[in-house]
Design a protein around this motif. Structure first.
Motif, PDB file in Angstrom:
ATOM      1  N   LEU A 188       0.816  -1.207   0.000  1.00  0.00           N
ATOM      2  CA  LEU A 188       0.000   0.000   0.000  1.00  0.00           C
ATOM      3  C   LEU A 188       0.853   1.262   0.000  1.00  0.00           C
ATOM      4  O   LEU A 188       1.997   1.257   0.465  1.00  0.00           O
ATOM      5  CB  LEU A 188      -0.923   0.005   1.227  1.00  0.00           C
ATOM      6  CG  LEU A 188      -1.847  -1.202   1.426  1.00  0.00           C
ATOM      7  CD1 LEU A 188      -2.768  -0.959   2.625  1.00  0.00           C
ATOM      8  CD2 LEU A 188      -2.659  -1.480   0.170  1.00  0.00           C
ATOM      9  N   ALA A 189       0.262   2.344  -0.500  1.00  0.00           N
ATOM     10  CA  ALA A 189       0.903   3.665  -0.466  1.00  0.00           C
ATOM     11  C   ALA A 189       0.337   4.485   0.681  1.00  0.00           C
ATOM     12  O   ALA A 189       0.384   5.708   0.655  1.00  0.00           O
ATOM     13  CB  ALA A 189       0.689   4.383  -1.796  1.00  0.00           C
ATOM     14  N   CYS A 190      -0.194   3.807   1.686  1.00  0.00           N
ATOM     15  CA  CYS A 190      -0.782   4.474   2.855  1.00  0.00           C
ATOM     16  C   CYS A 190      -0.536   3.571   4.062  1.00  0.00           C
ATOM     17  O   CYS A 190       0.173   2.566   3.970  1.00  0.00           O
ATOM     18  CB  CYS A 190      -2.284   4.698   2.642  1.00  0.00           C
ATOM     19  SG  CYS A 190      -3.205   3.196   2.254  1.00  0.00           S
ATOM     20  N   GLY A 191      -1.099   3.931   5.201  1.00  0.00           N
ATOM     21  CA  GLY A 191      -0.964   3.091   6.377  1.00  0.00           C
ATOM     22  C   GLY A 191      -1.658   1.755   6.186  1.00  0.00           C
ATOM     23  O   GLY A 191      -2.678   1.676   5.487  1.00  0.00           O
ATOM     24  N   VAL A 192      -1.142   0.717   6.823  1.00  0.00           N
ATOM     25  CA  VAL A 192      -1.720  -0.616   6.638  1.00  0.00           C
ATOM     26  C   VAL A 192      -3.065  -0.758   7.346  1.00  0.00           C
ATOM     27  O   VAL A 192      -3.757  -1.767   7.153  1.00  0.00           O
ATOM     28  CB  VAL A 192      -0.755  -1.721   7.113  1.00  0.00           C
ATOM     29  CG1 VAL A 192       0.483  -1.765   6.227  1.00  0.00           C
ATOM     30  CG2 VAL A 192      -0.381  -1.538   8.581  1.00  0.00           C
ATOM     31  N   ASP A 193      -3.426   0.228   8.131  1.00  0.00           N
ATOM     32  CA  ASP A 193      -4.736   0.218   8.779  1.00  0.00           C
ATOM     33  C   ASP A 193      -5.757   1.034   7.996  1.00  0.00           C
ATOM     34  O   ASP A 193      -6.897   1.212   8.430  1.00  0.00           O
ATOM     35  CB  ASP A 193      -4.637   0.764  10.200  1.00  0.00           C
ATOM     36  CG  ASP A 193      -4.092   2.193  10.237  1.00  0.00           C
ATOM     37  OD1 ASP A 193      -3.398   2.600   9.271  1.00  0.00           O
ATOM     38  OD2 ASP A 193      -4.342   2.896  11.232  1.00  0.00           O
ATOM     39  N   VAL A 194      -5.348   1.529   6.824  1.00  0.00           N
ATOM     40  CA  VAL A 194      -6.212   2.366   5.983  1.00  0.00           C
ATOM     41  C   VAL A 194      -6.623   1.563   4.752  1.00  0.00           C
ATOM     42  O   VAL A 194      -5.764   1.010   4.053  1.00  0.00           O
ATOM     43  CB  VAL A 194      -5.482   3.654   5.543  1.00  0.00           C
ATOM     44  CG1 VAL A 194      -6.361   4.481   4.615  1.00  0.00           C
ATOM     45  CG2 VAL A 194      -5.058   4.465   6.759  1.00  0.00           C
ATOM     46  N   ALA A 195      -7.910   1.482   4.497  1.00  0.00           N
ATOM     47  CA  ALA A 195      -8.402   0.791   3.299  1.00  0.00           C
ATOM     48  C   ALA A 195      -8.434   1.781   2.143  1.00  0.00           C
ATOM     49  O   ALA A 195      -9.309   2.648   2.078  1.00  0.00           O
ATOM     50  CB  ALA A 195      -9.793   0.225   3.544  1.00  0.00           C
ATOM     51  N   TYR A 196      -7.467   1.669   1.252  1.00  0.00           N
ATOM     52  CA  TYR A 196      -7.443   2.547   0.079  1.00  0.00           C
ATOM     53  C   TYR A 196      -7.058   1.725  -1.148  1.00  0.00           C
ATOM     54  O   TYR A 196      -6.072   0.991  -1.114  1.00  0.00           O
ATOM     55  CB  TYR A 196      -6.433   3.692   0.267  1.00  0.00           C
ATOM     56  CG  TYR A 196      -6.548   4.715  -0.844  1.00  0.00           C
ATOM     57  CD1 TYR A 196      -7.414   5.804  -0.713  1.00  0.00           C
ATOM     58  CD2 TYR A 196      -5.841   4.566  -2.037  1.00  0.00           C
ATOM     59  CE1 TYR A 196      -7.543   6.726  -1.743  1.00  0.00           C
ATOM     60  CE2 TYR A 196      -5.983   5.463  -3.068  1.00  0.00           C
ATOM     61  CZ  TYR A 196      -6.827   6.542  -2.916  1.00  0.00           C
ATOM     62  OH  TYR A 196      -6.969   7.454  -3.940  1.00  0.00           O
ATOM     63  N   PRO A 197      -7.861   1.847  -2.225  1.00  0.00           N
ATOM     64  CA  PRO A 197      -9.079   2.652  -2.340  1.00  0.00           C
ATOM     65  C   PRO A 197     -10.208   2.111  -1.459  1.00  0.00           C
ATOM     66  O   PRO A 197     -10.235   0.919  -1.161  1.00  0.00           O
ATOM     67  CB  PRO A 197      -9.422   2.551  -3.824  1.00  0.00           C
ATOM     68  CG  PRO A 197      -8.824   1.248  -4.254  1.00  0.00           C
ATOM     69  CD  PRO A 197      -7.567   1.082  -3.469  1.00  0.00           C
ATOM     70  N   ARG A 198     -11.123   3.008  -1.084  1.00  0.00           N
ATOM     71  CA  ARG A 198     -12.186   2.609  -0.166  1.00  0.00           C
ATOM     72  C   ARG A 198     -13.032   1.468  -0.727  1.00  0.00           C
ATOM     73  O   ARG A 198     -13.527   0.627   0.011  1.00  0.00           O
ATOM     74  CB  ARG A 198     -13.074   3.807   0.160  1.00  0.00           C
ATOM     75  CG  ARG A 198     -12.364   4.877   0.987  1.00  0.00           C
ATOM     76  CD  ARG A 198     -13.293   6.020   1.322  1.00  0.00           C
ATOM     77  NE  ARG A 198     -12.605   7.058   2.087  1.00  0.00           N
ATOM     78  CZ  ARG A 198     -13.180   8.195   2.477  1.00  0.00           C
ATOM     79  NH1 ARG A 198     -14.452   8.422   2.170  1.00  0.00           N
ATOM     80  NH2 ARG A 198     -12.485   9.073   3.170  1.00  0.00           N
ATOM     81  N   GLY A 199     -13.205   1.469  -2.037  1.00  0.00           N
ATOM     82  CA  GLY A 199     -13.987   0.420  -2.663  1.00  0.00           C
ATOM     83  C   GLY A 199     -13.367  -0.962  -2.538  1.00  0.00           C
ATOM     84  O   GLY A 199     -14.022  -1.964  -2.832  1.00  0.00           O
ATOM     85  N   HIS A 200     -12.102  -1.015  -2.114  1.00  0.00           N
ATOM     86  CA  HIS A 200     -11.423  -2.290  -1.937  1.00  0.00           C
ATOM     87  C   HIS A 200     -11.248  -2.642  -0.464  1.00  0.00           C
ATOM     88  O   HIS A 200     -10.396  -3.474  -0.117  1.00  0.00           O
ATOM     89  CB  HIS A 200     -10.064  -2.277  -2.626  1.00  0.00           C
ATOM     90  CG  HIS A 200     -10.134  -2.663  -4.073  1.00  0.00           C
ATOM     91  ND1 HIS A 200      -9.035  -2.694  -4.905  1.00  0.00           N
ATOM     92  CD2 HIS A 200     -11.190  -3.045  -4.843  1.00  0.00           C
ATOM     93  CE1 HIS A 200      -9.411  -3.067  -6.118  1.00  0.00           C
ATOM     94  NE2 HIS A 200     -10.715  -3.282  -6.100  1.00  0.00           N
ATOM     95  N   GLY A 201     -12.072  -2.049   0.391  1.00  0.00           N
ATOM     96  CA  GLY A 201     -11.976  -2.341   1.811  1.00  0.00           C
ATOM     97  C   GLY A 201     -12.166  -3.819   2.116  1.00  0.00           C
ATOM     98  O   GLY A 201     -11.414  -4.421   2.896  1.00  0.00           O
ATOM     99  N   GLU A 202     -13.157  -4.430   1.484  1.00  0.00           N
ATOM    100  CA  GLU A 202     -13.416  -5.850   1.716  1.00  0.00           C
ATOM    101  C   GLU A 202     -12.269  -6.703   1.178  1.00  0.00           C
ATOM    102  O   GLU A 202     -11.840  -7.671   1.822  1.00  0.00           O
ATOM    103  CB  GLU A 202     -14.728  -6.271   1.050  1.00  0.00           C
ATOM    104  CG  GLU A 202     -15.085  -7.732   1.272  1.00  0.00           C
ATOM    105  CD  GLU A 202     -16.383  -8.130   0.579  1.00  0.00           C
ATOM    106  OE1 GLU A 202     -16.698  -9.335   0.579  1.00  0.00           O
ATOM    107  OE2 GLU A 202     -17.068  -7.230   0.040  1.00  0.00           O
ATOM    108  N   LEU A 203     -11.768  -6.357  -0.011  1.00  0.00           N
ATOM    109  CA  LEU A 203     -10.660  -7.115  -0.600  1.00  0.00           C
ATOM    110  C   LEU A 203      -9.426  -7.042   0.296  1.00  0.00           C
ATOM    111  O   LEU A 203      -8.776  -8.068   0.563  1.00  0.00           O
ATOM    112  CB  LEU A 203     -10.329  -6.562  -1.989  1.00  0.00           C
ATOM    113  CG  LEU A 203      -9.086  -7.155  -2.670  1.00  0.00           C
ATOM    114  CD1 LEU A 203      -9.247  -8.647  -2.899  1.00  0.00           C
ATOM    115  CD2 LEU A 203      -8.800  -6.428  -3.982  1.00  0.00           C
ATOM    116  N   ILE A 204      -9.083  -5.843   0.767  1.00  0.00           N
ATOM    117  CA  ILE A 204      -7.905  -5.696   1.629  1.00  0.00           C
ATOM    118  C   ILE A 204      -8.096  -6.481   2.922  1.00  0.00           C
ATOM    119  O   ILE A 204      -7.151  -7.103   3.436  1.00  0.00           O
ATOM    120  CB  ILE A 204      -7.640  -4.199   1.903  1.00  0.00           C
ATOM    121  CG1 ILE A 204      -7.184  -3.516   0.590  1.00  0.00           C
ATOM    122  CG2 ILE A 204      -6.583  -4.017   2.991  1.00  0.00           C
ATOM    123  CD1 ILE A 204      -7.090  -2.005   0.672  1.00  0.00           C
TER     124      ILE A 204
END
Length: 393
Positions: A188-204
């Protein structure tokens, strides 16, 4: 309180300092990497948090840049970040840990200060047998299909699929690996506790349960365009090779592929229609030193051990392929329409009358030809096939 890490080698002070530096230095900052090499993590943190020591010590950048880094250092509380990642079942892995993937050191001064990790598997062991599958976010159905097939095929062969959890090709590659019950890593290009993109929250979330989610930014870190670019160098360095599935001329996927080339990793491309702009970048790679592949077996043949060969590809076997050379010549000597005498067949087939007669009876038993008075002709089914081959309509 800082959680203890299984398999840890590096000490707590080093870990704490590096955790703090992930809030201060941007990913891929080569000046920061040089300072880290010169002063060590604790020494560099001391310089950045002490106005007197920092003056003139950090060379290669402007005073304004140093001032900006010192401003970032104010109020940094690494213990909070370590507690935050522990609260979501994660950990912070640094050089010196048993879990650190040493191939990342090939990035030299651009190497990550450390990696924030979520998921149960051992990152170092997984990275040893990993392949990156990257490509366009706005991919075509063809691109999504190929990425899914590659992800599943690699996973079935025991390879770890690494990608960036973005829409399009990345997400398809992850889903393919998950569907096959295999291993996948999202960088990820963000924190590992952040779901980005938001639409991939379930996938992550699924990747955390079944694989690994890693990143250079501390908990809560947000993505920026430059952080996406820097994230790509980690994907390239971590894996044995990078497969690009659909990419325009200007594409982050090509950044990953070129980083892989510079690092001496395999660079691999999946071809597409020459009329598609989404395949133009891949084709440009393939005109250089990249290798064309069409399936997971061909990828493994490149990145795997000696002997992990892809099966030879061939077209379907048709009945005429089973004929011996003389039988094929006799069959080809018969006209598409009408009958032909044995002596004419022999002349056209370049054989004797007796041999032609014997082969005609053999072809008759196989359903290729039939008698027509004193002559021979193709059966109706074979005649239609012959017409198609000869361009007769």
């Amino acid at each position: 309180m800082t959680p203890r890490m299984p398999g840890r080698v590096a000490d707590d002070r080093e870990r704490m300092a590096r955790a703090a530096l992930t809030r201060i230095l941007e990913p891929g900052d080569e000046h920061g990497g040089r300072w880290l090499r010169e002063f060590g993590a604790e020494g560099l943190l001391a310089l950045l948090t002490s106005e007197d020591c920092a003056a003139g010590a950090l060379t290669g950048v402007s005073e304004d840049r140093v001032r900006g880094l010192r401003d970032r250092a104010v109020g940094v509380r690494p213990e909070r970040d370590l507690d935050a990642v522990h609260a979501v079942g994660g950990r912070f892995v640094i050089p010196g840990d048993a879990e650190w993937p040493t191939q990342l050191d090939d990035l030299r001064d651009a190497s990550p200060v450390g990696l924030w990790v979520r998921g149960r598997p051992d990152l170092r062991k997984w990275a040893l047998r990993s392949v990156a599958v990257v490509g366009a976010r706005a991919c075509t159905p063809y691109g999504a299909h190929m990425a899914t097939a590659l992800g599943a095929g690699l996973a079935e062969r025991g390879w770890v699929v690494v990608s960036g959890a973005a829409f399009g090709v990345d997400g398809s590659a992850h889903r393919g690996a998950l569907a096959a019950g295999g291993a996948t890593v999202a960088v990820l290009a963000c924190g590992v506790d952040v779901a980005y993109p938001r639409g991939h929250g379930e996938l992550i979330g699924r990747i955390v349960e079944q694989g690994l989610v890693i990143g250079e930014l501390p908990p809560g870190g947000h993505p920026t365009p430059s952080r996406f670019v820097q994230r790509n160098r980690v994907i390239a360095a971590l894996t044995r090779g990078t497969v690009v599935v659909e990419a325009e001329y200007r594409s982050g996927s090509l950044v990953t592929a070129r980083a892989a080339q510079r690092l001496g990793r395999h660079t691999i491309g999946v071809p597409g229609p020459v009329t598609s702009g989404l395949s133009a970048g891949v084709h440009e790679l393939l005109r250089g030193e990249s290798v064309l592949v069409t399936d997971a077996a061909e990828v493994v043949e490149l990145v795997g051990r000696i002997g992990e060969l892809a099966p030879a590809h061939s077209g379907p076997v048709v009945p005429r392929d089973l004929l011996d050379p003389i039988g094929r010549r006799v069959l080809e000597a018969l006209p598409a329409r009408g009958a032909c005498a044995v002596h004419q067949v022999a002349r056209e087939g370049g054989t004797t009358v007796d041999e032609a007669r014997g082969k005609l009876y053999e072809l008759h038993s196989l359903g290729f030809v039939e008698r027509d008075g004193e002559g021979w002709k193709l059966t109706r089914r074979r005649r239609h096939g012959s017409n198609a081959r000869r361009g007769v309509t």
